[in-house]
Design a protein around this motif. Sequence first.
Motif, short mmCIF file in Angstrom:
data_model
loop_
_atom_site.label_atom_id
_atom_site.label_comp_id
_atom_site.label_asym_id
_atom_site.label_seq_id
_atom_site.Cartn_x
_atom_site.Cartn_y
_atom_site.Cartn_z
N THR A 381 0.83 -1.21 0.00
CA THR A 381 0.00 0.00 0.00
C THR A 381 0.85 1.25 0.00
O THR A 381 0.56 2.23 -0.70
N PHE A 382 1.93 1.25 0.79
CA PHE A 382 2.72 2.47 0.97
C PHE A 382 4.00 2.48 0.14
O PHE A 382 4.94 3.19 0.46
N SER A 383 4.04 1.71 -0.95
CA SER A 383 5.23 1.70 -1.78
C SER A 383 5.04 2.48 -3.08
O SER A 383 5.92 2.51 -3.92
N CYS A 408 17.01 5.08 4.35
CA CYS A 408 17.43 3.73 4.74
C CYS A 408 17.39 2.85 3.49
O CYS A 408 16.33 2.64 2.89
N SER A 409 18.56 2.34 3.11
CA SER A 409 18.65 1.56 1.87
C SER A 409 18.01 0.18 2.00
O SER A 409 17.73 -0.46 0.99
N ARG A 410 17.75 -0.23 3.22
CA ARG A 410 17.21 -1.58 3.45
C ARG A 410 15.69 -1.61 3.31
O ARG A 410 15.13 -2.46 2.63
N CYS A 411 15.00 -0.68 3.97
CA CYS A 411 13.53 -0.69 3.94
C CYS A 411 12.96 0.45 3.10
O CYS A 411 11.79 0.42 2.71
N ARG A 412 13.75 1.52 2.86
CA ARG A 412 13.34 2.67 2.06
C ARG A 412 12.20 3.46 2.70
O ARG A 412 11.49 4.20 2.02
N ASN A 413 12.02 3.34 4.01
CA ASN A 413 10.92 4.02 4.68
C ASN A 413 11.35 5.23 5.50
O ASN A 413 10.65 6.23 5.54
N GLU A 414 12.50 5.16 6.17
CA GLU A 414 12.95 6.24 7.04
C GLU A 414 14.01 7.10 6.35
O GLU A 414 14.79 6.61 5.52
N TRP A 415 14.03 8.39 6.72
CA TRP A 415 14.98 9.35 6.17
C TRP A 415 15.92 9.85 7.28
O TRP A 415 15.52 9.95 8.44
N TYR A 416 17.15 10.22 6.89
CA TYR A 416 18.13 10.73 7.83
C TYR A 416 18.95 11.84 7.17
O TYR A 416 19.13 11.85 5.94
N CYS A 417 19.44 12.76 8.02
CA CYS A 417 20.26 13.86 7.48
C CYS A 417 21.73 13.45 7.40
O CYS A 417 22.48 13.99 6.59
N LYS A 418 22.15 12.51 8.22
CA LYS A 418 23.54 12.04 8.18
C LYS A 418 23.60 10.64 8.80
O LYS A 418 22.67 10.20 9.47
N LYS A 430 14.96 -0.70 14.09
CA LYS A 430 15.35 -2.05 13.71
C LYS A 430 14.15 -2.96 13.47
O LYS A 430 14.09 -3.68 12.46
N ARG A 431 13.17 -2.95 14.38
CA ARG A 431 12.05 -3.89 14.30
C ARG A 431 11.24 -3.67 13.02
O ARG A 431 10.96 -4.61 12.26
N ALA A 432 10.87 -2.40 12.74
CA ALA A 432 10.09 -2.10 11.54
C ALA A 432 10.90 -2.38 10.28
O ALA A 432 10.37 -2.85 9.27
N CYS A 433 12.20 -2.09 10.34
CA CYS A 433 13.07 -2.31 9.18
C CYS A 433 13.17 -3.78 8.85
O CYS A 433 13.14 -4.18 7.68
N ASN A 434 13.28 -4.62 9.87
CA ASN A 434 13.37 -6.07 9.64
C ASN A 434 12.11 -6.61 8.97
O ASN A 434 12.18 -7.44 8.06
N ILE A 435 10.94 -6.14 9.42
CA ILE A 435 9.68 -6.61 8.83
C ILE A 435 9.60 -6.18 7.36
O ILE A 435 9.31 -6.99 6.48
N ALA A 436 9.90 -4.90 7.09
CA ALA A 436 9.81 -4.40 5.72
C ALA A 436 10.82 -5.10 4.82
O ALA A 436 10.52 -5.45 3.67
#
Length: 440
Positions: A381-383, A408-418, A430-436
């Motif tokens: 849904t959110f891709s 985040c190159s693994r799940c592509r959901n979270e953003w970071y400045c550095k 970690k938990r959400a990233c592992n599921i995605a």
Amino acid sequence: MAEAFLFAPEAESYVEGLRCFPLRDIGSSRWIVQHDQLEKLNLQAALSAKRQEDEFIKESLVSHEKMSILIYELICIEVWKSRIFPLLLKSRVEPKQTFPCYIVLYHEATLISLLETVLYHEDVVQACDDVLLDLAEYCSSRIITLASRHNDGECFYDENERASKEPISGIDELKRQYKQIWFQVTVKAVSILRYIISNLSSLPVSIATRLLNTHDIICCLVELVDKPPWTHQTKDGKIVRYTEAKWCPVHERETMAVTKTEAQVWLALHHLLMDPECQRKYNYSDHRKAIVLKLRGKLNEVLLDQIPVLRDLQRYLEHLAVLDIPPPREELILEQVPEIREKLIQDNKGKWKEIATLHGKMILEPDADHVRMMAERFANTFSLDALEELACDVPKCALCGQPATKRCSRCRNEWYCKRECQVKHWSKHKRACNIAAEVK
């Protein structure tokens, strides 16, 4: 142009298949399927409104007479949160995954977002028929509770949560998510109530009576103007404001700007205080008059320049200040009462613990296949690229809130400045990233 979430024929089939679920079926596989379809309908409705395109979601909901189902589902999940969710927390079962329970908690936000989008239109408000009273009751109760909790000193901006780097338990995470979603939903309830109030003249008289004299919604809205819960001053003196479903810092030059939610409150008050029929129905007392006259101190030139229609309200308040309060009128009214919530409570009376036990196993301790099914639907849904178009601002760092350019190159959901922020945030992500990542 970005792609759509749904095309009209697919959306039509989703709307046609909408049904009411019993309270005990919340969180089941069939319920998850409908939640996913509602989320897609919600996103497409928002996208159509943003693009000013044909709002076929709205038309389909009205033509298939499904507005009553959306309102029933909204009140049903509210009852679940008030009666079942506290029992789940008391069970002290540490959830294996918070994701399934979060989806259930977020269901209310999905429904009210869809309702907020489509109820902007007058024909949709009128299409709700008898269940509109239940929706008005839901919104007014939420707003009254918000004003009460804020007056008691509760703050909905959690500075400690943003500053903390330590991982927290699953139960504490669910409590935090519950509070965030509760506030998000209540803010949207303000907009929906304003849409209802704007159409009072064409709605059953019992709605106006309950809002004005049963719930005294005017005084409640005045309290939200006087002490806005969506504005907060941090410990270091900075101002943050809740807008577009998130807390944002306010620059000094923007402190007098009116947000969408504040404008909705003012417009609702304008209609309730200026409409002749509402003036006739509202029984003033010395106490009510004193509360309403608080608005005089808020009607400055900066506000009036942003919402010019309030100049009429300013003149009315000056007249009210010197007006003698007439004795209350006694009228015989056969008042209609909301039924959905009361029926849900009566139908499930004495079954709360049984349902909580069932949902504890299904939501707090789900099997791996159930979690995978939910995660797959959530990821699909959110891709879509259309999500980027719905985002109003540039991405923000998940840790510090600064503008972000790295994902985040693994799940592509979270953003970071550095990278340093990504490393520090990993314990929470970690938990959400592992599921995605597993789904992909």
